[in-house]
Design an enzyme around this catalytic site. Sequence first.
Site, mmCIF file in Angstrom:
data_model
loop_
_atom_site.group_PDB
_atom_site.id
_atom_site.type_symbol
_atom_site.label_atom_id
_atom_site.label_comp_id
_atom_site.label_asym_id
_atom_site.label_seq_id
_atom_site.Cartn_x
_atom_site.Cartn_y
_atom_site.Cartn_z
ATOM 1 N N GLU A 72 0.844 -1.187 0.000
ATOM 2 C CA GLU A 72 0.000 0.000 0.000
ATOM 3 C C GLU A 72 0.879 1.236 0.000
ATOM 4 O O GLU A 72 2.011 1.218 0.493
ATOM 5 C CB GLU A 72 -0.970 0.026 1.181
ATOM 6 C CG GLU A 72 -0.343 0.244 2.523
ATOM 7 C CD GLU A 72 -1.366 0.310 3.663
ATOM 8 O OE1 GLU A 72 -2.497 -0.175 3.504
ATOM 9 O OE2 GLU A 72 -1.000 0.852 4.718
ATOM 10 N N LYS A 84 -5.768 10.446 6.654
ATOM 11 C CA LYS A 84 -4.721 9.636 6.018
ATOM 12 C C LYS A 84 -5.383 8.659 5.071
ATOM 13 O O LYS A 84 -6.373 8.011 5.428
ATOM 14 C CB LYS A 84 -3.932 8.882 7.089
ATOM 15 C CG LYS A 84 -2.791 8.024 6.575
ATOM 16 C CD LYS A 84 -2.238 7.260 7.764
ATOM 17 C CE LYS A 84 -0.846 6.815 7.634
ATOM 18 N NZ LYS A 84 -0.355 6.215 8.875
#
Length: 158
Positions: A72, A84
């Site tokens: 990721e 985030k």
Amino acid sequence: MEGSLSHEFQTDLPATDVWEVYGSLVLGQLVPQLLPKVLAKVELLEGDGGVGTVLLVTFPRAETSEPGSYKEKFTMVDNEKYIKEAEVIEGGVLDLGFQKYVVRFEIIEQEDGTTIIRSTIEYKVDAEHTSNASLVSTGALAGIAEAITKYIKEQKSL
């Protein structure tokens, strides 16, 4: 096929305390310790926790057909708004026909001093694999919010 799922967890902790964990690389270190059945390991491949940071996330070994790991990349880290986002860029659900899989954490300070941890998954799956959309769940994110909140409270009481 596109969709999104969200989960909200309310805590009496200040938003700054929650963001201290969620907004940093500490989250990836804590989840395997606190919830080893959710994640086995999170490794930093590049970056410093800001936008562009790449992590290798490994699941515990299980007798399933689900992928064992994925990479990721942090696509947004907003230290003022406490948001985030991380997008799966290799492996994991991408191997199951997903074209997009983004997890967003928002730490929302309430007027009464409480905080909401909102976890959202946005996804897009190709036409051949629409049945795999049923694999999308916020269950692990809910467990993480609860475990991290408990951890922060324990650390503050030391």
